[in-house]
Design a protein around this motif. Structure first.
Motif, PDB file in Angstrom:
ATOM      1  N   THR A 176       0.808  -1.221   0.000  1.00 31.68           N
ATOM      2  CA  THR A 176       0.000   0.000   0.000  1.00 31.68           C
ATOM      3  C   THR A 176       0.841   1.271   0.000  1.00 31.68           C
ATOM      4  OG1 THR A 176      -1.580  -1.211   1.339  1.00 31.68           O
ATOM      5  CG2 THR A 176      -1.900   1.158   1.167  1.00 31.68           C
ATOM      6  N   GLU A 177       1.791   1.333   0.899  1.00 33.10           N
ATOM      7  CA  GLU A 177       2.533   2.583   1.061  1.00 33.10           C
ATOM      8  C   GLU A 177       3.692   2.704   0.078  1.00 33.10           C
ATOM      9  OE1 GLU A 177       1.370   5.158   3.153  1.00 33.10           O
ATOM     10  OE2 GLU A 177      -0.246   3.719   2.903  1.00 33.10           O
ATOM     11  N   SER A 217      -0.848  -1.914   5.750  1.00 40.40           N
ATOM     12  CA  SER A 217      -2.009  -1.046   5.925  1.00 40.40           C
ATOM     13  C   SER A 217      -3.219  -1.740   5.320  1.00 40.40           C
ATOM     14  CB  SER A 217      -1.762   0.287   5.202  1.00 40.40           C
ATOM     15  OG  SER A 217      -2.986   0.924   4.883  1.00 40.40           O
ATOM     16  N   GLN A 219      -5.648  -0.159   4.062  1.00 41.31           N
ATOM     17  CA  GLN A 219      -6.349   0.887   3.300  1.00 41.31           C
ATOM     18  C   GLN A 219      -6.925   0.449   1.956  1.00 41.31           C
ATOM     19  OE1 GLN A 219      -4.087   4.469   2.493  1.00 41.31           O
ATOM     20  NE2 GLN A 219      -5.244   4.737   0.607  1.00 41.31           N
ATOM     21  N   ARG A 240       5.629  -3.516   9.625  1.00 33.10           N
ATOM     22  CA  ARG A 240       6.613  -2.816   8.794  1.00 33.10           C
ATOM     23  C   ARG A 240       8.013  -3.214   9.215  1.00 33.10           C
ATOM     24  NH1 ARG A 240       3.623   3.021   7.696  1.00 33.10           N
ATOM     25  NH2 ARG A 240       1.650   1.996   7.240  1.00 33.10           N
ATOM     26  N   HIS A 249       8.502   3.807  16.714  1.00 38.81           N
ATOM     27  CA  HIS A 249       8.285   2.822  15.656  1.00 38.81           C
ATOM     28  C   HIS A 249       8.291   1.391  16.179  1.00 38.81           C
ATOM     29  CE1 HIS A 249       9.447   6.291  13.182  1.00 38.81           C
ATOM     30  NE2 HIS A 249       8.715   5.715  12.247  1.00 38.81           N
ATOM     31  N   MET A 255      -3.419  -0.316  13.735  1.00 42.37           N
ATOM     32  CA  MET A 255      -3.840   0.914  13.072  1.00 42.37           C
ATOM     33  C   MET A 255      -5.357   0.937  12.920  1.00 42.37           C
ATOM     34  SD  MET A 255      -2.218   2.953   9.790  1.00 42.37           S
ATOM     35  CE  MET A 255      -1.646   1.544   8.960  1.00 42.37           C
ATOM     36  N   GLU A 257      -8.165   2.539  10.614  1.00 32.60           N
ATOM     37  CA  GLU A 257      -8.241   3.164   9.294  1.00 32.60           C
ATOM     38  C   GLU A 257      -9.686   3.308   8.818  1.00 32.60           C
ATOM     39  OE1 GLU A 257      -4.688   2.166   6.581  1.00 32.60           O
ATOM     40  OE2 GLU A 257      -5.047   0.310   7.670  1.00 32.60           O
ATOM     41  N   TYR A 373      -1.611   6.857  -4.142  1.00 27.72           N
ATOM     42  CA  TYR A 373      -3.075   6.891  -4.219  1.00 27.72           C
ATOM     43  C   TYR A 373      -3.683   8.254  -3.841  1.00 27.72           C
ATOM     44  CZ  TYR A 373      -1.984   5.942   0.676  1.00 27.72           C
ATOM     45  OH  TYR A 373      -1.449   6.012   1.933  1.00 27.72           O
ATOM     46  N   ILE A 397      -1.515  10.743  12.929  1.00 27.66           N
ATOM     47  CA  ILE A 397      -2.413  10.298  11.856  1.00 27.66           C
ATOM     48  C   ILE A 397      -1.810  10.693  10.508  1.00 27.66           C
ATOM     49  CG2 ILE A 397      -4.561  11.009  10.654  1.00 27.66           C
ATOM     50  CD1 ILE A 397      -6.044  10.855  13.253  1.00 27.66           C
ATOM     51  N   GLY A 399      -3.191  10.584   6.348  1.00 35.04           N
ATOM     52  CA  GLY A 399      -4.326  10.225   5.500  1.00 35.04           C
ATOM     53  C   GLY A 399      -4.416  11.122   4.287  1.00 35.04           C
ATOM     54  N   LEU A 442      -4.831   6.021  11.910  1.00 36.81           N
ATOM     55  CA  LEU A 442      -4.382   6.472  13.233  1.00 36.81           C
ATOM     56  C   LEU A 442      -3.551   5.343  13.847  1.00 36.81           C
ATOM     57  CD1 LEU A 442      -4.467   8.072  15.961  1.00 36.81           C
ATOM     58  CD2 LEU A 442      -6.718   7.076  16.370  1.00 36.81           C
ATOM     59  N   ARG A 446       0.723   5.194  18.876  1.00 38.56           N
ATOM     60  CA  ARG A 446       0.998   6.641  18.991  1.00 38.56           C
ATOM     61  C   ARG A 446      -0.118   7.300  19.817  1.00 38.56           C
ATOM     62  NH1 ARG A 446       4.232   8.154  14.013  1.00 38.56           N
ATOM     63  NH2 ARG A 446       5.683   6.391  13.962  1.00 38.56           N
TER      64      ARG A 446
HETATM   65  O1  4AD Z   1       1.223   7.488   7.594  1.00 39.28           O
HETATM   66  P1  4AD Z   1       1.020   6.010   7.426  1.00 39.28           P
HETATM   67  O2  4AD Z   1       2.137   5.221   6.839  1.00 39.28           O
HETATM   68  O3  4AD Z   1      -0.319   5.892   6.552  1.00 39.28           O
HETATM   69  C1  4AD Z   1      -0.850   4.751   6.058  1.00 39.28           C
HETATM   70  O4  4AD Z   1      -0.450   3.628   6.250  1.00 39.28           O
HETATM   71  C2  4AD Z   1      -2.114   4.979   5.296  1.00 39.28           C
HETATM   72  N1  4AD Z   1      -2.366   3.815   4.435  1.00 39.28           N
HETATM   73  C3  4AD Z   1      -3.247   5.212   6.271  1.00 39.28           C
HETATM   74  C4  4AD Z   1      -4.551   5.491   5.607  1.00 39.28           C
HETATM   75  O5  4AD Z   1      -4.700   6.530   4.989  1.00 39.28           O
HETATM   76  N2  4AD Z   1      -5.517   4.600   5.732  1.00 39.28           N
HETATM   77  O6  4AD Z   1       0.635   5.366   8.820  1.00 39.28           O
HETATM   78  C5  4AD Z   1      -0.476   5.829   9.545  1.00 39.28           C
HETATM   79  C6  4AD Z   1      -0.129   6.009  11.010  1.00 39.28           C
HETATM   80  C7  4AD Z   1       0.992   7.001  11.261  1.00 39.28           C
HETATM   81  O7  4AD Z   1       0.507   8.315  11.281  1.00 39.28           O
HETATM   82  C8  4AD Z   1       1.482   6.554  12.627  1.00 39.28           C
HETATM   83  O8  4AD Z   1       0.625   7.023  13.647  1.00 39.28           O
HETATM   84  C9  4AD Z   1       1.318   5.051  12.545  1.00 39.28           C
HETATM   85  O9  4AD Z   1       0.366   4.780  11.535  1.00 39.28           O
HETATM   86  N3  4AD Z   1       2.573   4.365  12.219  1.00 39.28           N
HETATM   87  C10 4AD Z   1       3.311   3.643  13.090  1.00 39.28           C
HETATM   88  N4  4AD Z   1       3.139   3.400  14.404  1.00 39.28           N
HETATM   89  C11 4AD Z   1       4.053   2.635  15.032  1.00 39.28           C
HETATM   90  N5  4AD Z   1       5.124   2.079  14.413  1.00 39.28           N
HETATM   91  C12 4AD Z   1       5.332   2.298  13.083  1.00 39.28           C
HETATM   92  N6  4AD Z   1       6.384   1.719  12.473  1.00 39.28           N
HETATM   93  C13 4AD Z   1       4.404   3.115  12.364  1.00 39.28           C
HETATM   94  N7  4AD Z   1       4.292   3.526  11.092  1.00 39.28           N
HETATM   95  C14 4AD Z   1       3.184   4.274  11.013  1.00 39.28           C
END
Ligand code: 4AD
Ligand code: MG
Length: 472
Positions: A176-177, A217, A219, A240, A249, A255, A257, A373, A397, A399, A442, A446
């Motif tokens: 996804t990412e 994700s 998503q 991840r 991290h 998460m 979503e 995306y 967050i 998005g 979210l 975090r």
């Molecule tokens: O910003 P990220 O990478 O966004 C997504 O994955 C999108 N697909 C989300 C979406 O739009 N549906 O990750 C979203 C949130 C980050 O803001 C952070 O709070 C958390 O996931 N996050 C982590 N938390 C803990 N450990 C990690 N390695 C993280 N990576 C992201």
């Protein structure tokens, strides 16, 4: 002994949280839990018992003429017991009620010589090394009760709004990412995998007939569901293989979503702000005692910060304006600032903690630092992205509004050299009945950092997974 067990089995165990606020006193009760402290005097033993239902212990008074001194003398911090006795008003000033014990059952002793939690005041680092036992401390009891409360409140929030909870797969074939931080899922023999004509590993022979990994994700699947159910959310574990060894991290994190048809970026931002405020208020309403404990021992500003977040409108600002503020700040950052760079946590924290002193929602980031995306703006340089930045945490967050235009999405996938054929089903949704839609993620840990005031994600998930750490 048999007589005692019979007696205990006829009355029902009650939770300490309930008994501590009980008004119906002078009745026989049964409690079970772990000894926090025991003090033996000449005629009595005083036991502080905790059963996990609340941070508070219940005091048990054991008269040596009623209970065997030999049994009581074996007890120490960490032992697990059941006590039946009379719930009576307490004369002590620290508690309203106490139990005058009439029977005891010992389930497990804890040798004081070797029990790691015999003494108080261990460091959080040490407690991470004994994650199998740390839930028995006040700190981790408080954190994990709050974690439960937050998970419950998330479902409540979305349910009340008519969102549907969708289960997206843990094993997926798409990244996804697009960051490539993937854990491979395979049943191929790793020492001697089958190869194709070019000498590459032949994943066609793998379990799923293609290369798969743990999801980063939910998503993309969430979008599929939203383009039929309209408003959905997923809430599950994500993975991840990030080697970044930071306090924020994890390799396995949870998460939330939501994904909504007919929401533009502004609706998306409003929902994110409402959710964060709702969860914060829920914690204040339902976890007062645990928060008071954390406030006293870890972060003296915790409760004040939570209260202020609920009342403060978040700042909304474009990436471009944020860059300007950073450039004009006169601050020397480790990572230099220029339009186009990805913001580092030092930049995010400057905006949130120094410049605005409140949560900030940044929007419209350069397309080159965001995922494929996201919906392209008319300037063709920026995308309809949003990141919510919080004090002490940075990004909580991430998005965006999604690109719903088939041709634009396809162009972006090609520009980024993504494997187009892997996304055929995602592209299909833009071919058939496409709709404007938005969503965000979210990070649950975090959120937990914010709500508990703890400073390391390893301390807000029961069994953290980070590089070189998957022990418990
Ligand atoms: O910003 P990220 O990478 O966004 C997504 O994955 C999108 N697909 C989300 C979406 O739009 N549906 O990750 C979203 C949130 C980050 O803001 C952070 O709070 C958390 O996931 N996050 C982590 N938390 C803990 N450990 C990690 N390695 C993280 N990576 C992201
Ligand atoms: Mg992000």
């Amino acid at each position: 002994m048999t007589k005692r067990i019979e007696l205990m089995s006829i009355i029902k165990r009650e939770k300490i949280v309930k008994l501590l606020s009980e008004t119906e006193l002078n009745r026989s009760v049964l409690v079970k839990g772990w000894v926090r402290t025991i003090r033996n005097s000449k005629k009595f033993s005083f036991i502080e018992l905790n059963d996990g239902s609340t941070i508070s212990n219940i005091q048990i008074i054991a008269d040596h003429e009623v209970l065997s001194v030999d049994i009581l003398k074996e007890l120490s911090t960490g032992a697990c017991i059941g006590i039946q006795g009379m719930l009576v008003p307490s004369e002590g000033k620290n508690q309203k009620v106490e139990i005058q014990a009439s029977t005891i059952e010992v389930y497990g002793l804890a040798d004081p010589e070797s029990y790691p939690l015999q003494k108080k005041g261990h460091t959080l680092e040490f407690l991470r090394e004994i994650a199998h036992l740390r839930v028995r401390t006040n700190t981790f009891g408080a954190i994990f009760r709050i974690r439960h409360g937050m998970a419950f409140a998330i479902h409540q929030f979305f349910h009340q709004k008519g969102f549907f909870y969708v289960h997206t797969p843990i094993i997926t074939g798409s990244d996804t990412e697009g960051a490539g931080e993937l854990f491979l899922v395979t049943t191929l023999p790793i020492h001697n995998p089958p190869k194709d004509e070019k000498g590459n590993i032949n994943f066609k022979e793998d379990f799923f007939g293609k290369q798969t990994h743990l999801t980063v994700s939910g998503q993309l699947n969430g979008e599929l569901a939203a383009l039929g159910l309209a408003e959905i959310y997923t809430f599950g574990p994500t993975f991840r293989a990030e080697k970044s060894n930071t306090p924020r991290h994890l390799a396995e994190f949870w998460m939330i979503e939501p994904e909504m048809a007919f929401y533009d970026l502004n609706d998306n931002i409003n929902l994110a702000e409402e959710l964060l405020k709702y969860l914060t208020q829920y914690a204040l309403n339902h976890h007062q005692k645990d928060l008071e404990f954390l406030n006293e021992h870890y972060d003296k500003e915790l409760i004040a910060r939570l209260e202020s977040i609920v009342q403060t409108p978040f700042v909304r600002l474009s990436y471009t304006n944020a860059i300007e503020i950073l450039l004009n700040s006169g601050k020397k950052f480790e990572f230099p600032v220029a339009w186009g760079v990805d913001l580092q946590s030092e930049h995010e924290r400057y905006l949130v903690e120094e410049h605005f002193n409140k949560p900030v929602i940044l929007t419209d980031y350069p397309k080159d630092i965001k995922a494929f995306y996201m919906k392209l703006n008319d300037d063709e340089k920026t995308v309809r992205a949003m990141d919510v930045l919080f004090p002490k945490i940075g990004e909580i967050i991430g998005g965006s509004q999604r690109e719903e235009d088939y041709a634009k999405l396809l162009k972006r996938i090609r520009e980024l050299n993504l494997p187009e054929e892997e996304y055929w089903w995602y592209l299909d949704t833009r071919k058939f009945g496409t709709a404007p839609h938005s969503g965000f993620g979210l990070g649950f840990e975090r959120l937990m950092l914010f709500v508990t005031g703890m400073s390391n994600v390893r301390d807000v998930i029961p069994f953290p997974r980070t590089t070189k750490n998957a022990e418990f």
